[in-house]
Design a protein around this motif. Sequence first.
Motif, mmCIF file in Angstrom:
data_model
loop_
_atom_site.group_PDB
_atom_site.id
_atom_site.type_symbol
_atom_site.label_atom_id
_atom_site.label_comp_id
_atom_site.label_asym_id
_atom_site.label_seq_id
_atom_site.Cartn_x
_atom_site.Cartn_y
_atom_site.Cartn_z
ATOM 1 N N ALA A 264 -14.674 33.125 103.862
ATOM 2 C CA ALA A 264 -15.784 32.859 102.985
ATOM 3 C C ALA A 264 -16.750 31.995 103.097
ATOM 4 N N PRO A 265 -17.858 32.242 102.551
ATOM 5 C CA PRO A 265 -18.748 30.943 102.645
ATOM 6 C C PRO A 265 -18.419 29.680 102.121
ATOM 7 N N ILE A 266 -18.690 28.676 102.785
ATOM 8 C CA ILE A 266 -18.250 27.295 102.015
ATOM 9 C C ILE A 266 -19.311 27.146 100.852
ATOM 10 N N ARG A 267 -18.877 27.098 99.605
ATOM 11 C CA ARG A 267 -19.577 26.857 98.222
ATOM 12 C C ARG A 267 -19.910 25.251 97.931
ATOM 13 N N PHE A 268 -21.168 25.050 98.060
ATOM 14 C CA PHE A 268 -21.505 23.784 97.578
ATOM 15 C C PHE A 268 -22.663 23.424 96.707
ATOM 16 N N GLY A 269 -22.719 22.573 95.878
ATOM 17 C CA GLY A 269 -23.719 22.287 94.755
ATOM 18 C C GLY A 269 -24.356 21.021 95.306
ATOM 19 N N VAL A 270 -25.675 20.726 94.940
ATOM 20 C CA VAL A 270 -26.420 19.819 95.194
ATOM 21 C C VAL A 270 -27.025 19.025 94.167
ATOM 22 N N VAL A 271 -26.760 17.827 94.346
ATOM 23 C CA VAL A 271 -27.339 16.649 93.104
ATOM 24 C C VAL A 271 -28.681 16.324 93.841
ATOM 25 N N GLY A 272 -29.714 16.458 93.144
ATOM 26 C CA GLY A 272 -30.797 15.926 93.588
ATOM 27 C C GLY A 272 -31.815 17.188 93.997
ATOM 28 N N SER A 273 -33.171 16.946 94.389
ATOM 29 C CA SER A 273 -34.135 17.987 94.581
ATOM 30 C C SER A 273 -35.159 17.509 95.244
ATOM 31 N N GLY A 274 -35.126 16.668 96.089
ATOM 32 C CA GLY A 274 -36.153 15.813 96.770
ATOM 33 C C GLY A 274 -36.208 16.732 98.137
ATOM 34 N N TRP A 275 -36.920 15.958 99.311
ATOM 35 C CA TRP A 275 -37.465 16.380 100.493
ATOM 36 C C TRP A 275 -36.050 16.619 101.344
ATOM 37 N N ARG A 276 -35.149 15.780 101.360
ATOM 38 C CA ARG A 276 -33.910 15.881 102.056
ATOM 39 C C ARG A 276 -32.835 17.107 101.481
ATOM 40 N N ALA A 277 -32.827 17.110 100.065
ATOM 41 C CA ALA A 277 -31.950 17.929 99.562
ATOM 42 C C ALA A 277 -32.066 19.508 100.100
ATOM 43 N N GLU A 278 -33.600 19.672 100.276
ATOM 44 C CA GLU A 278 -33.917 21.132 100.623
ATOM 45 C C GLU A 278 -33.466 21.449 102.125
ATOM 46 N N PHE A 279 -33.051 20.438 102.803
ATOM 47 C CA PHE A 279 -32.527 20.725 104.076
ATOM 48 C C PHE A 279 -31.113 21.457 103.992
ATOM 49 N N PHE A 280 -30.453 20.998 103.154
ATOM 50 C CA PHE A 280 -29.157 21.568 102.775
ATOM 51 C C PHE A 280 -29.064 22.840 102.226
ATOM 52 N N VAL A 281 -30.119 22.906 101.326
ATOM 53 C CA VAL A 281 -30.307 24.494 100.682
ATOM 54 C C VAL A 281 -30.567 25.516 101.867
ATOM 55 N N ARG A 282 -31.619 25.000 102.816
ATOM 56 C CA ARG A 282 -32.016 25.967 103.391
ATOM 57 C C ARG A 282 -30.970 26.379 104.475
ATOM 58 N N MET A 283 -29.967 25.511 104.865
ATOM 59 C CA MET A 283 -29.108 26.245 105.480
ATOM 60 C C MET A 283 -28.132 27.513 104.976
ATOM 61 N N ALA A 284 -27.982 27.447 103.595
ATOM 62 C CA ALA A 284 -27.501 28.362 102.968
ATOM 63 C C ALA A 284 -28.504 29.696 102.937
ATOM 64 N N ARG A 285 -29.712 29.226 102.878
ATOM 65 C CA ARG A 285 -30.690 30.606 102.746
ATOM 66 C C ARG A 285 -30.672 31.170 104.284
ATOM 67 N N LEU A 286 -30.600 30.440 105.216
ATOM 68 C CA LEU A 286 -30.636 31.064 106.763
ATOM 69 C C LEU A 286 -29.311 31.712 107.180
ATOM 70 N N MET A 287 -28.232 31.014 106.713
ATOM 71 C CA MET A 287 -27.003 31.615 107.072
ATOM 72 C C MET A 287 -25.991 31.864 105.925
ATOM 73 N N PRO A 288 -26.280 32.773 104.763
ATOM 74 C CA PRO A 288 -25.559 33.146 103.789
ATOM 75 C C PRO A 288 -24.120 33.270 104.018
ATOM 76 N N GLU A 289 -23.919 34.056 105.224
ATOM 77 C CA GLU A 289 -22.502 34.104 105.558
ATOM 78 C C GLU A 289 -21.718 33.043 105.785
ATOM 79 N N ARG A 290 -22.207 31.802 105.958
ATOM 80 C CA ARG A 290 -21.583 30.441 106.174
ATOM 81 C C ARG A 290 -21.673 29.716 104.884
#
Length: 367
Positions: free
Chosen positions: A2-28
Amino acid sequence: MAPIRFGVVGSGWRAEFFVRMARLMPERFQVTGVVTRSAERGAQVERDWGVPTVRTIEELVTGAVPDGGTDRPELVVVSTPWPVTPDAIRQLVELGIPVLAETPPAPDVDGLRELWADVGSSGLVQVAEHSPSMPSHAARIAAVDSGLIGTPTSVQISSTHLYHAVGLIRRLLRTGRGEVTVRASVFTAPLVGPLARDGWTGATEPVDAWNILATLDFGDGRSALYDFTDNQWHNPLRTNRIVVRGSHGESVDDTVTRWVDERTVLSSSIVRRVSGLEQNLDGFDLEHLSLDGRVLYRNVFHGARLADDDIAVAALLDATGAWVRGDGPAPYPLADGCQDHLLGLAIEEAGRTGAAVVTAREAWAAA
């Protein structure tokens, strides 16, 4: 899995790097939610990033999403301004949630000590130091760890800054968290700055730019030379350079020179194989890095078409998820993140004062 479920605290420039990984690899990867300070920023994040947002860490941890459902994260990425990060880490640890904290975990030495005293024994905090996970560095680490250049004794690095560079130095030299003597000097010289974080600057004339040179003495014959110029991350006129010297050879950027026998010394290149060049129709992507036919690094995220920095972020998320699930070791414990920033701060202090700085053996040294 199952995909790794993670939350994020913060919404700045670097936070988006982590969110983008989920958008590009939803199976992970799957983002369960992002904490933003205001509803206005939350609405913008939901629109631009396509993920739910909440206002508090408690809402994120309980999995309370706006549509009334629940989706509790397995871990939480903290990507906030330096002064905010320690309190966010403390709050998550109090709630029993594993943390992956962006670098550095606290702004200064006192903050590091206080944070360690509060959460160090929890074993719940990892640090998102991604430099050793970048493909080229991972390949160099593999070459050094295999013994090709013998016992590693020194690193010369002109690439990334402070704690990032220190993290890579310590990993290559396999140093612990003991006392280190740091000396540094700061110089100013003219340099054109054609590119910055926001893009091409249009600059055509050089301006004064600072450059810091530092030496780190780890003891036992191990040392490092740190060389960083202002805006070196973006300025294409200052290229990356890394040398790792050992008892039986050295690695200079992508060339490994080593002793073979009493009459033989060989030099070989680390070769990067990518698809999508010329008549290759498979799309641009990193496949692997090899040395003399041996694969040193293989891109497990092949198909996502990631830049090296994104690959390193994905690797940290993947390794942290495996650790949380009991399927892998701790990827970068808080003790290492504290030590890296301690030495980065010592470099700055030595450069500012011109005096040698000897870091103490801190409470996290034996962790």
